[in-house]
Design a protein around this motif. Structure first.
Motif: not given
Length: 187
Positions: A71-88
């Motif tokens: 797996l690897r992180v394929v994208s991220t987004r900020k959610v209330r000052a926390i970086e959320e990682r999307f894995y693929g």
């Protein structure tokens, strides 16, 4: 054929070259996580909700898969000052090559997709919803290899199908030598 989900770039095939990779992919929850990521990239929170397990448990298994290059992180987004990682996934298909590991390690011998398929298919069998065939033929090793290549193409087609419907279907395919008897040469 149109290239369908997942919604991120990934390799078609990846050879598992270390014992740690084979062990990582052999755990049932990790296999489920990898299967879910065929649909689209997901966060640990989304994966935990899908498998109905604690987020900390899923995070541990995602970490094992990531450390082993599956797996690897394929994208991220900020959610209330926390970086959320999307894995693929790193590849559509993972496989254990026939040749020895380049590191010289002995690969685990308990990596058996048919054992997993047998366990998963028991309920479908009981409900009369298991479709399957088993055949035996005396053929050369070269022909068996050619047949395997054709089966791998079918697996690739199955992996690329659009995700739709309400039911997840398993698909098990393989070819293996047996000790079935053979007739003597005709006189």
């Amino acid at each position: 054929m149109t290239d369908n989900p997942p919604d991120y770039e990934l390799s078609d095939r990846m050879a598992l070259s270390t014992a740690a990779q084979v062990k990582a992919i052999g755990h049932p929850l990790r296999t489920t996580i990898l299967q879910l990521l065929h649909e689209r990239a997901a966060t640990v929170t989304e994966l935990a909700a899908a498998v109905e397990r604690p987020k900390s448990t899923v995070a541990h298994h995602v970490d094992v898969l990531t450390r082993n290059g599956l797996l690897r992180v394929v994208s991220t987004r900020k959610v209330r000052a926390i970086e959320e990682r999307f894995y693929g996934r790193t590849a559509r298909m993972f496989y254990v090559p026939a040749e020895p590991s380049p590191t010289g390690e002995e690969m685990p011998g308990d990596f058996n997709d048919f054992e997993v398929a047998a366990r998963e298919s028991a309920t479908a069998f009981e409900q009369g919803k298991l479709w399957g065939f088993i055949r035996h033929a005396r053929i050369s090793e070269d022909r068996a290899s050619e047949f395997w290549d054709r089966m791998a193409e079918l697996v690739d087609e199955f992996d690329r199908m659009p995700r739709s419907g309400e039911t997840v279907y398993g698909f098990a395919i393989g070819i293996y030598p047996t000790d079935h008897p053979t007739l003597p040469a005709a006189e």
